[in-house]
Structures are given as structure tokens and as C-alpha cells.
Design an enzyme around this catalytic site. Structure first.
Site, PDB file in Angstrom:
ATOM      1  CG  ASN A   1      -1.951   1.091   1.172  1.00 29.08           C
ATOM      2  OD1 ASN A   1      -2.266   1.614   0.111  1.00 29.08           O
ATOM      3  ND2 ASN A   1      -2.415   1.509   2.336  1.00 29.08           N
TER       4      ASN A   1
ATOM      5  CB  ILE B   1     -14.951   8.941  -5.028  1.00 31.21           C
ATOM      6  CG1 ILE B   1     -14.638   9.273  -6.488  1.00 31.21           C
ATOM      7  CG2 ILE B   1     -14.554   7.510  -4.740  1.00 31.21           C
ATOM      8  CD1 ILE B   1     -15.508   8.573  -7.521  1.00 31.21           C
ATOM      9  N   GLY B   2     -17.076   9.998  -2.521  1.00 27.35           N
ATOM     10  CA  GLY B   2     -17.523   9.746  -1.160  1.00 27.35           C
ATOM     11  C   GLY B   2     -17.116  10.786  -0.153  1.00 27.35           C
ATOM     12  CB  SER B   3     -14.059  11.457   1.672  1.00 23.90           C
ATOM     13  OG  SER B   3     -13.083  11.420   0.672  1.00 23.90           O
TER      14      SER B   3
ATOM     15  CE1 TYR C   1      -0.979  11.059  -1.482  1.00 21.55           C
ATOM     16  CE2 TYR C   1      -2.165   9.041  -1.012  1.00 21.55           C
ATOM     17  CZ  TYR C   1      -2.155  10.405  -1.208  1.00 21.55           C
ATOM     18  OH  TYR C   1      -3.320  11.116  -1.105  1.00 21.55           O
TER      19      TYR C   1
ATOM     20  CD1 TRP D   1      -4.905  -1.239   1.469  1.00 16.52           C
ATOM     21  CD2 TRP D   1      -6.427   0.391   1.519  1.00 16.52           C
ATOM     22  NE1 TRP D   1      -4.882  -0.614   0.243  1.00 16.52           N
ATOM     23  CE2 TRP D   1      -5.816   0.388   0.243  1.00 16.52           C
ATOM     24  CE3 TRP D   1      -7.414   1.342   1.775  1.00 16.52           C
ATOM     25  CZ2 TRP D   1      -6.157   1.303  -0.757  1.00 16.52           C
ATOM     26  CZ3 TRP D   1      -7.756   2.245   0.772  1.00 16.52           C
ATOM     27  CH2 TRP D   1      -7.132   2.221  -0.468  1.00 16.52           C
TER      28      TRP D   1
ATOM     29  CB  CYS E   1      -8.189   4.910  -6.970  1.00 20.02           C
ATOM     30  SG  CYS E   1      -8.306   4.597  -5.223  1.00 20.02           S
TER      31      CYS E   1
ATOM     32  CD  GLU F   1      -5.562   6.928  -9.638  1.00 22.87           C
ATOM     33  OE1 GLU F   1      -5.261   5.732  -9.550  1.00 22.87           O
ATOM     34  OE2 GLU F   1      -4.920   7.831  -9.118  1.00 22.87           O
TER      35      GLU F   1
ATOM     36  CG  HIS G   1      -3.414  11.886  -5.182  1.00 24.57           C
ATOM     37  ND1 HIS G   1      -3.686  11.060  -6.238  1.00 24.57           N
ATOM     38  CD2 HIS G   1      -3.691  11.162  -4.080  1.00 24.57           C
ATOM     39  CE1 HIS G   1      -4.083   9.891  -5.789  1.00 24.57           C
ATOM     40  NE2 HIS G   1      -4.102   9.933  -4.492  1.00 24.57           N
TER      41      HIS G   1
HETATM   42  N1  GLN Z   1     -15.129   6.519  -0.489  1.00 29.87           N
HETATM   43  C1  GLN Z   1     -13.745   6.767  -0.223  1.00 29.87           C
HETATM   44  C2  GLN Z   1     -13.480   8.255  -0.237  1.00 29.87           C
HETATM   45  O1  GLN Z   1     -14.123   8.934  -0.975  1.00 29.87           O
HETATM   46  C3  GLN Z   1     -12.860   6.096  -1.242  1.00 29.87           C
HETATM   47  C4  GLN Z   1     -11.405   6.321  -0.944  1.00 29.87           C
HETATM   48  C5  GLN Z   1     -10.452   5.523  -1.813  1.00 29.87           C
HETATM   49  O2  GLN Z   1     -10.789   4.970  -2.802  1.00 29.87           O
HETATM   50  N2  GLN Z   1      -9.213   5.478  -1.445  1.00 29.87           N
HETATM   51  O3  GLN Z   1     -12.608   8.746   0.459  1.00 29.87           O
HETATM   52 ZN    ZN Z   2     -10.048   5.967  -4.627  1.00 27.33          ZN
END
Ligand code: GLN
Ligand code: ZN
Length: 765
Positions: free
Chosen positions: A126, A444-446, A525, A574, A657, A677, A705
Site C-alpha cells: 500500500n 467518490i464519497g469523502s 504516499y 489495508w 484507484c 481513477e 491528490h
Molecule cells: N469513499 C472513499 C473516499 O471517498 C474512497 C477512498 C479511496 O478509494 N481510497 O474517500
Molecule cells: Zn479511490
């Protein structure tokens, strides 16, 4: 005497000092000198720790401000012109390559606007590295001398070290050609890069370095013939140069046996192999050594946190000594300890029974030393007795076993992993309910995890605010995110994940069978570290984990809100997995827990449920073959078991991703919509692979990022490029990944531009 050898130590500092310093530097709150000082202190304490522990061979140049592969790109001037043209300082050029840079013009400096280089997974870990990006115009030359500087730094402290560099073949093979040089095969640059390796080695020799470690982990991959042949060429060249330090060639994370012919006869002083992963390669690798070469036996796991089994390790190394004699054998970590948390002593909250089963980087250093001492005839009986006792306690503990979970996993059948109808039927039913426009937009969520969120979470964890106060705060945050999404007119909303510290930890904390650290950070990272939960026993879900927040979000809007879960493979990948149960079984245990959660979300009226599997690709065995086929099957099936419990009407999303994905693997998951991604993928062949993906998908349109804000026109351009290959009816519009590391300002601007680009196409199509 058998020597002890540690291939690298975590660079983040015992209390994440490096993160604070680099982020401070990016914000302008920490000066370049202050940042260098923090780095110096971390390095000094790492070397001292290893020296005091009695390690014989200690690495240097294992430190990095962002990534050791990017360090080498900078060192060899593999800097695309779009970064060098701004004439930034070396450190700022480096960070611009790592994370992009967007800066307004000032009196003294021109405006800067450049995206980051591509970042990808480091093998099956990771950790992520920044891909060396070569162009026909790359002007190879030495740019500074970081490895020498760090060697001298250690030397001044009285520590003789072995500098570590990524070796030439891996450096090239892990890289790619830049957009302007599509036909360039990086491995063809070997002749250009070898003199630079010789130059830096010469400088190291002049500084007093007797030996170096060259990491060539590509040797555990399936390699094309020209890459295999490159090893002989590279190492023969270096051996022919006068006065260079000795080279130990190190590989890890797999077996080298299929590439044995590439290794055989290489004129290096010694080899390091990973025998935690592949103990069976011992005889084969010994068979290619000449009668002087040393063998570093990687036996203490650099990728997991379980205590080493001293007795087994001693036996294993003894079998190598029997063939090679003790002065040619070293006892070592399987890889750098970069992938393990720094120090178990910092864990104040772990159940002492469980804590006794673990070893973090600091403890692993002592493990290596103890095993080497034992093999050298020293009396380490106290350490060995303690080790045996810990192992026995773990093996017989009741914490690890849950009969009910075992029975449920055994009862999984094929129909549990299958939706009621095929996709074409499902999507019809879903469209009737969701009524989404063409080019539906989503995230994507957050959403940004602001300081405020972190402060409140800390207060709640520490007990300075009550649960009610915290939940009130979270709900306000959710409402803000919902209103924002309505305002900019996104179609499928999210609640923003403010209650989640981390996408795996959040769920892990609510599952039985997991243990958590308070300080077990590992670099993922750059300045992004994760604190992987540890799977210690059979896994189960005592109660709903995520329903409350999503239901609240859905209750305050007319638009569909996506439920948001982490998939079984990602939870597994993870986390630090158990080493006493196979990974497939652990994935199925997780799948059943998530299945119950999916079912609860559907029952609560949630119409769209996303189950993220960003780590599904990284779990892929590194080589083609049976193990890989099996992985394809069980990883896909565990996802389907987690999601197929819903009716046709509920839309299942998934997200991927960090890596080049195989559309066939994604297809086997059978999600209705996937987001991938994609923003840094400009290879038409890669896009083309997704053109025939049968279900709907959103190819990520911007890099999360980077704080950079792409304009509406840039989005339109990108979408146009995808639309050449990809049908409009299946086209979702979304970012590369979640926005939690971004600030609100750039998030607002970027998403607005993205939505407006989607609207542009709705008018055309
Ligand atoms: N749902 C998560 C977010 O939006 C997905 C994070 C990820 O893929 N690393 O943070
Ligand atoms: Zn992601």
C-alpha cells in the site's frame, strides 16, 4: 559470525514528525531549513536506534521527503520539462513532480500550474511511488548527491551505513515514457543511465562507502526478455568500473526463481532475497551463488506486524549456513521496514494479551539482531524463551476463534454471490427510480476533512465532548455537504464521510476480530500515512456500522444519496492480515459482515450503495499463474457476496484507484456502476480497454491528490477524449477518488467546473 542487516527503516518519525514538517513546508509555515532539520533528526535517531540495538549492516538513503523512487528521478535529472521550466528550487521541483503545483504570479516569480506525475502502487504493498517519466529530451546528469550526503551525515554521527538505491533495471522498468515520447521504451535508456549510477557510486566510494544496496524488486515480476538481459549488462558495466563500492542486489515481495537465469553470474558481492514470502526459493538461489557471494536471508517480515518465530527462523538460516558457511550469510528483514509501524512501545491502548503477539519496526530490529546472535553462538536464551512464550499464547488464545463465523463462511454458496437479474434488466429498473440525466455527476464519497472535523473527532475520542454533541456536529457537517452538492447541482450525492477517520479503520473498529493501534502509522504516499487495523481473530459485525449518517443525509434531500462502504478485499488489504488463516477466508468473513450492512442500508431506503474496492488490484499476485487466477476468483466473489443481497432496483456502485486495472477483473465484480481513477491515464489503449466495459462507469476526470483546479474547458477536453472511445449512455462524470485530503476552496471550484462540463455535453447529446 552471522551478521544482522536491516534493509531500511520507516522515515516518518516515531510521532509522524515528517508529516507535520512537510505539510508545514507546503503551507509556508515551516522553512526549508526547518524541514531539513526535522529530516536530519529522524535519520539520526533511526541510525542510533539500529546501532544501539547491535545491527551490523544499517541502511542509509532509505530516508525520503516523499518517495525513494522520485528521489532517484531528481538525482538523475529525470525531470520533465514542464517542471524544470519554472526554475524552482530542487526541493520545490521535487514536490511539484510529486503533487503538482499551482501558484499565482508574484512580484518575483511567474505563475506556476503543473499537475503531478503519475503515482502507482509499489508492487503489492500500500506504498505508492511516483513513476519515473522519461522523454527523448531527458538530459541525464547528476542533480545533487543525496545518497552521499546521507552517507556522510551518518558517518559524522559515527554510524557506518550501506546506502540504498533503486537499481538501474528496476528504475527504468518501473518508469514510463512521457506523452511527448510515446515510442520510447524506458529500458532502452540503460546505456544513458549506467554512467550516472557509476558516478554516484564513485562519489559514495570517495566518501568512504564500502558497500551499497541496489533494490531490484522487478525481479519478482514476469519480465520481458530485454529487461532480463538488462541485468547482466547493467551489473557487468558497474563491475568493470574501478573503485566502486561493493553491490548487494536486493529483491523482495516474491520469488525470483522464474528469473534465476537473469541473476546467475551477475558480478555483485551478494544478494538479498525475501524468504518470508517464498522460503521454498532457498535452494534455487543458493545454486546460483559463486563461492564468494553473500546471501542475505530476509526472514523477519517487513510487511506485517506479527512476532517472528525465532526457532523456525534459526532453523531456516542454519540450512543456508550449512551450504555457505556463516560468514557468507546475513540475517535480515524481508524488505525495508518502511511498511511497518515504528514502535510498539508507543501503543498504550492495546489489550496486553494481544500486544504481546506483535513486533513493529523497532522490535523487528531487535528480532534480526537476536536471531543473528543466536546463530553466532551468543547467549540470547532469555529473548528466545520470551519469544516462544508469546507465540504459544497466541496460538492457544480464545480471541482468535469464533465458531459461528466459521460456520457461516462454510455455508457460502454460489447464489449468494449473484444478483437476481443480469445488468441490462437491473439498470432499467434502477433508471425508473433514479431518473438521472445523461452524464450523471457524482463524487467518490469523502469531502474535505477539515481541521474542525479532526478537532471534534479528537475531542470525542478523548471524551471532552459527549456523543450527542459529536453526532450533532457530524450532522451539521453532513448537511453542509448535502447543501453544497445541491447548490452546484450534482446528481447522486454523498454524505461526505465526516465521521470516518479512515475508510478501513472506521469499519474495522466496529467489527469484532480487529485490534487497533493509536500510533501505528505507515506511509502510504508522501505525507499521507495510514494506520492499518490488525486482524487478530475471526471477523463479525455486531451491529450496523454506517446506516445512521447516510439515512440522515438522505432524509434532508430529494436527490439520491449513496451509501458508502469499504469492500472486503480492501478491508483485508489495508489491514495487517492474520498469518494463521488464509487471506481468502478472511475476505469471506469480511464479505459477510458487509453483506449485512448492505442489506441494512437497502432496508433503510438507500437506493444507491457504493462498495469501494480501491485495493482489489494491489492484491493481485505479482506473477501470472494459478495463484493469480485463484485470486481473481475469490476477490470478485467476495465482492459479489457482499453486494448481491440487494434487489434489482438498488444500484450498486464500486470504486477503484491507484493502479492500472484489468477491465475483466472489474467486470467479474458485476457492480452496476464503477468509478475508476483515470485522470493521469492518457494512453488511448488503456481507455480503449474500458470502451467495452459492459456496465456503466465513470472514468475519473481530475486528480484528487493535487490542489490544482482544472477549468471547465479542461474537463470538456478530457471528456471529449474519452467520448472518442467510450459511449455516452454509460458515461458517469466524477473525480478520480475521494476529496478528503483537499481543501474546500479548490473542491468547490473544481466540482463546479466538472458539473458545468457535464451540462455542456447534455446539450450536445
Ligand atoms: N469513499 C472513499 C473516499 O471517498 C474512497 C477512498 C479511496 O478509494 N481510497 O474517500
Ligand atoms: Zn479511490
Amino acid at each position: 559470525m552471522v551478521q544482522s542487516y536491516v534493509l531500511g527503516f520507516p522515515r516518518i518519525g516515531p510521532n509522524r514528525e515528517l508529516k507535520k514538517a512537510t505539510e508545514g513546508y507546503w503551507n509556508g509555515k515551516v522553512s526549508g531549513e526547518q524541514l531539513q532539520q526535522v529530516a536530519k533528526d529522524i535519520k539520526a535517531s533511526n541510525w542510533k536506534l539500529q546501532k544501539d540495538a547491535g545491527v551490523d549492516v544499517i541502511a542509509s538513503n532509505d530516508f525520503s521527503f516523499y518517495d525513494q523512487v522520485l528521489d532517484l528521478s531528481l538525482l538523475f535529472n529525470v525531470i520533465p520539462q514542464r517542471y524544470s521550466k519554472y526554475e524552482l528550487s530542487p526541493l520545490d521541483t521535487y514536490f511539484a513532480m510529486a503533487r503538482g503545483l499551482q501558484r499565482k504570479a508574484t512580484d518575483s516569480a511567474a505563475a506556476v500550474d503543473v499537475p503531478a506525475l503519475e503515482m502507482v502502487k509499489w508492487f503489492d504493498s500500500n506504498y505508492h511511488y511516483v513513476r519515473p517519466t522519461f522523454s527523448n529530451s531527458t538530459e541525464f546528469k547528476l542533480n545533487g548527491q543525496k545518497p552521499v550526503d546521507e552517507f556522510l551525515e551518518a558517518k559524522q554521527l559515527g554510524v557506518e551505513t550501506r546506502p540504498v538505491l533503486v537499481g538501474p533495471v528496476s528504475f527504468l522498468h518501473l518508469g514510463k515514457s512521457d506523452k511527448d515520447s510515446a515510442d520510447l521504451d524506458p529500458i532502452s535508456l540503460l546505456d544513458k543511465i549506467l554512467p550516472l549510477y557509476a558516478q554516484i557510486l564513485k562519489k559514495l566510494a570517495d566518501a568512504g562507502a564500502k558497500s551499497v544496496q541496489f533494490d531490484e524488486p522487478t525481479l519478482v515480476l514476469d519480465l520481458p526478455a530485454e529487461v532480463q538481459a538488462a541485468f547482466n549488462k547493467a551489473y557487468s558495466y558497474l563491475a568493470s568500473q574501478e573503485g566502486l563500492p561493493e553491490i548487494t542486489l536486493a529483491t523482495y515481495f516474491g520469488t525470483v526463481v522464474p528469473n534465476l537465469s537473469a541473476l546467475k553470474g551477475l558480478p555483485v558481492a551478494g544478494f538479498h532475497f525475501d524468504f518470508v514470502r517464498n522460503p521454498e526459493q532457498l535452494d534455487d538461489v543458493i545454486s546460483i551463488l559463486n563461492d564468494k557471494q553473500t546471501l542475505s536471508v530476509g526472514i523477519v517480515d517487513g510487511r506485517n506486524i506479527w512476532k517472528n518465530n525465532f526457532t523456525n527462523s534459526v532453523k531456516f538460516v542454519e540450512s543456508a549456513i550449512a551450504k555457505l558457511s556463516s560468514d557468507r550469510v546475513l540475517v535480515s528483514t524481508s524488505s525495508s521496514l518502511l511498511h511497518t509501524p515504528v514502535n510498539l512501545d508507543n501503543e498504550t491502548k492495546l489489550n496486553p494479551e494481544i500486544k504481546d503477539w506483535f513486533a513493529f519496526a523497532t522490535q523487528k530490529v531487535s528480532e534480526v539482531v537476536n536471531i543473528a546472535k543466536k546463530l553466532s553462538g551468543e547467549d540470547v536464551s532469555a529473548a528466545f524463551e520470551a519469544n516462544a512464550k508469546s507465540l504459544n499464547n497466541r496460538a492457544t488464545s480464545s480471541i482468535t476463534n469464533n465458531a459461528e463465523v466459521k460456520a457461516r463462511v462454510a455455508s457460502i454458496n454460489e447464489s449468494m454471490g449473484q444478483r437476481a437479474s443480469p445488468f441490462l434488466q437491473r439498470i432499467k429498473e434502477q433508471e425508473q427510480i433514479l431518473k438521472l440525466p445523461l452524464f450523471p455527476t457524482t463524487t467518490i464519497g469523502s469531502f474535505p476533512q477539515t481541521k474542525d472535523i479532526r478537532i471534534n473527532r479528537n475531542k470525542f475520542t478523548k471524551g471532552t465532548i459527549s456523543r450527542e454533541q459529536y453526532e450533532q456536529f457530524i450532522n451539521e457537517e453532513i448537511e453542509r455537504v448535502i447543501r453544497f452538492q445541491e447548490e452546484i447541482d450534482l446528481d447522486v450525492l454523498v454524505h461526505g464521510e465526516p465521521e470516518r477517520n479512515d475508510m478501513v479503520q472506521f469499519f474495522g473498529e466496529q467489527l469484532e476480530g480487529y485490534a487497533f493501534t493509536v500510533n501505528g502509522w505507515v506511509q502510504s504516499y508522501g505525507s499521507r500515512y495510514v494506520r492499518p487495523p490488525i486482524i487478530v481473530g475471526d471477523l463479525s459485525r455486531p451491529k450496523a456500522m454506517s446506516v445512521k449518517e447516510v439515512v440522515y443525509a438522505q432524509s434532508i434531500t430529494q436527490r439520491p444519496v449513496k451509501g458508502m462502504l469499504t469492500g472486503p478485499v480492501t478491508c483485508l488489504r489495508w489491514s495487517f492480515p492474520r498469518d494463521d488463516v488464509d487471506q481468502k477466508t478472511q475476505a469471506y468473513q469480511l464479505a459477510l459482515a458487509i453483506r449485512d450492512e448492505v442489506s441494512d442500508l437497502e432496508a433503510a431506503g438507500i437506493k444507491v450503495i457504493q462498495v469501494d474496492e480501491p485495493a482489489v488490484r494491489e492484491g493481485l499476485p505479482l506473477r501470472a499463474g494459478q495463484e493469480r487466477t485463484e485470486y481473481y476468483n475469490w476477490s470478485a466473489e467476495s465482492f459479489r457476496v457482499a453486494t448481491s443481497v440487494v434487489t434489482n432496483k438498488t444500484q450498486i456502485h464500486s470504486h477503484f484507484c491507484y493502479s492500472d486495472l484489468d477491465p475483466n477483473h472489474i467486470k467479474a465484480l458485476d457492480a452496476d456502476v464503477v468509478s475508476i481513477e483515470f485522470s493521469k491515464k492518457d494512453d488511448p489503449n488503456y481507455i480503449l480497454q474500458f470502451a467495452n466495459y459492459p456496465n456503466h462507469s465513470g472514468l475519473g476526470l481530475f486528480d484528487i491528490h493535487s490542489p490544482r483546479i482544472p477549468s471547465k474547458e479542461e474537463f470538456i477536453q478530457k471528456m471529449e477524449q474519452f467520448l472518442k472511445y467510450y459511449p455516452a449512455e454509460k458515461f458517469w462524470v466524477n473525480p478520480d477518488c475521494g476529496l478528503k485530503t483537499r481543501g474546500w476552496e479548490e473542491t468547490k471550484a473544481t466540482l463546479t467546473n466538472m458539473v458545468n462540463a457535464a451540462k455542456h455535453f447534455r446539450q450536445i447529446y
